[in-house]
Design an enzyme around this catalytic site. Structure first.
Site, PDB file in Angstrom:
ATOM      1  N   TYR A   1      65.322   3.080  41.837  1.00 33.72           N
ATOM      2  CA  TYR A   1      65.721   1.753  42.322  1.00 33.72           C
ATOM      3  C   TYR A   1      66.384   1.759  43.698  1.00 33.72           C
ATOM      4  CZ  TYR A   1      64.776   0.567  37.464  1.00 33.72           C
ATOM      5  OH  TYR A   1      64.152   0.382  36.259  1.00 33.72           O
TER       6      TYR A   1
ATOM      7  N   HIS B   1      60.104  -7.115  41.363  1.00 31.91           N
ATOM      8  CA  HIS B   1      60.680  -5.876  40.836  1.00 31.91           C
ATOM      9  C   HIS B   1      60.850  -4.895  41.977  1.00 31.91           C
ATOM     10  CE1 HIS B   1      60.099  -7.238  36.754  1.00 31.91           C
ATOM     11  NE2 HIS B   1      58.895  -7.646  37.112  1.00 31.91           N
ATOM     12  N   LEU B   2      61.937  -4.154  41.921  1.00 34.39           N
ATOM     13  CA  LEU B   2      62.158  -3.114  42.924  1.00 34.39           C
ATOM     14  C   LEU B   2      61.119  -2.005  42.770  1.00 34.39           C
ATOM     15  CD1 LEU B   2      65.809  -3.322  41.979  1.00 34.39           C
ATOM     16  CD2 LEU B   2      65.266  -3.334  44.408  1.00 34.39           C
TER      17      LEU B   2
ATOM     18  N   ARG C   1      56.247  -1.145  30.521  1.00 32.51           N
ATOM     19  CA  ARG C   1      56.636  -1.951  31.687  1.00 32.51           C
ATOM     20  C   ARG C   1      55.454  -2.686  32.316  1.00 32.51           C
ATOM     21  NH1 ARG C   1      61.990  -0.389  32.565  1.00 32.51           N
ATOM     22  NH2 ARG C   1      62.293   1.776  31.959  1.00 32.51           N
TER      23      ARG C   1
HETATM   24  C1  DQA Z   1      62.923  -3.717  37.148  1.00 30.61           C
HETATM   25  C2  DQA Z   1      61.815  -3.079  36.303  1.00 30.61           C
HETATM   26  C3  DQA Z   1      62.102  -3.261  34.827  1.00 30.61           C
HETATM   27  O1  DQA Z   1      61.084  -2.659  34.043  1.00 30.61           O
HETATM   28  C4  DQA Z   1      63.424  -2.615  34.466  1.00 30.61           C
HETATM   29  O2  DQA Z   1      63.732  -2.848  33.108  1.00 30.61           O
HETATM   30  C5  DQA Z   1      64.542  -3.061  35.349  1.00 30.61           C
HETATM   31  C6  DQA Z   1      64.284  -3.168  36.779  1.00 30.61           C
HETATM   32  C7  DQA Z   1      62.700  -3.452  38.652  1.00 30.61           C
HETATM   33  O3  DQA Z   1      63.273  -4.181  39.462  1.00 30.61           O
HETATM   34  O4  DQA Z   1      61.991  -2.507  39.023  1.00 30.61           O
HETATM   35  O5  DQA Z   1      65.657  -3.261  34.905  1.00 30.61           O
HETATM   36  O6  DQA Z   1      62.906  -5.107  36.953  1.00 30.61           O
END
Ligand code: DQA
Length: 144
Positions: free
Chosen positions: A23, A100-101, A111
Site C-alpha cells: 500500500y 484501490h491503492l 479480492r
Molecule cells: C484495498 C484493497 C482491498 O482488497 C483491501 O482489503 C484493502 C485495501 C486497496 O486500496 O488496495 O483494505 O482497498
C-alpha cells in the site's frame, strides 16, 4: 469549486505502517493532503473521511448526496463483502468512482470480486495514492 467526497474504508487509517510493500509508505494524512491539494488545482473542494465502521461509511454516502457532486470511494475489505455499501452507492444518485491503492486483480482470488463495482461509474486500481488523483481527473472530465 466542485465539492467531492473522498471516502476511505476500513484499515486505511493505518496506511504508512500497514503492509507498506503493498500500500506504500505514505500515511492517510499525507495522502489526503496531496489529494486535497491536487484536487484544488483541478477545481475541486475535496472533503475526506475515513471509517472502520460499515454503518458510518453508509451514513457518509447518504450525507454526500446532499452536498457532493461525486464520491471517490475506497471501500477497503468491504469491497468484497458488503451488500449494504453497494445498496448505499446505488441509492444516492451521484456518481461514485471505486478506487484501490493496490491492483486487486493481481492479488488473492477473493479480492477480484467487487460488490460495489456494478453500481459505480467506474473503477481505478493499482496506482497507489495516484489512484485517487486519477479518479479526480475522471471527475474533471465528467463534472467541469
Ligand atoms: C484495498 C484493497 C482491498 O482488497 C483491501 O482489503 C484493502 C485495501 C486497496 O486500496 O488496495 O483494505 O482497498
Amino acid at each position: 469549486m466542485i465539492p467531492i467526497l473522498v471516502l476511505h474504508g476500513p484499515n486505511l487509517n493505518l496506511l504508512g505502517e500497514r503492509e507498506p510493500g503493498i500500500y506504500g509508505g505514505l500515511s492517510l494524512t499525507e495522502i489526503n493532503d496531496r489529494i486535497t491539494h491536487l484536487g484544488n488545482e483541478l477545481g475541486f473542494e475535496v472533503k475526506t473521511y475515513q471509517s472502520n465502521v460499515e454503518g458510518e461509511l453508509i451514513n457518509a454516502l447518504h450525507e454526500a448526496r446532499k452536498w457532493a457532486k461525486g464520491v471517490v470511494f475506497n471501500p477497503g475489505g468491504y469491497t468484497h463483502t458488503s451488500i449494504a455499501l453497494r445498496d448505499a452507492v446505488a441509492a444516492i444518485g451521484i456518481a461514485v468512482i471505486e478506487v484501490h491503492l493496490s491492483n486487486v486483480y493481481a492479488r488473492e482470488d477473493f479480492r477480484r470480486g467487487s460488490l460495489v463495482a456494478p453500481v459505480c461509474k467506474g473503477g481505478i486500481c493499482g496506482f497507489g495514492w495516484w489512484s485517487y488523483v486519477l479518479a479526480l481527473y475522471a471527475f474533471q472530465d465528467m463534472l467541469c
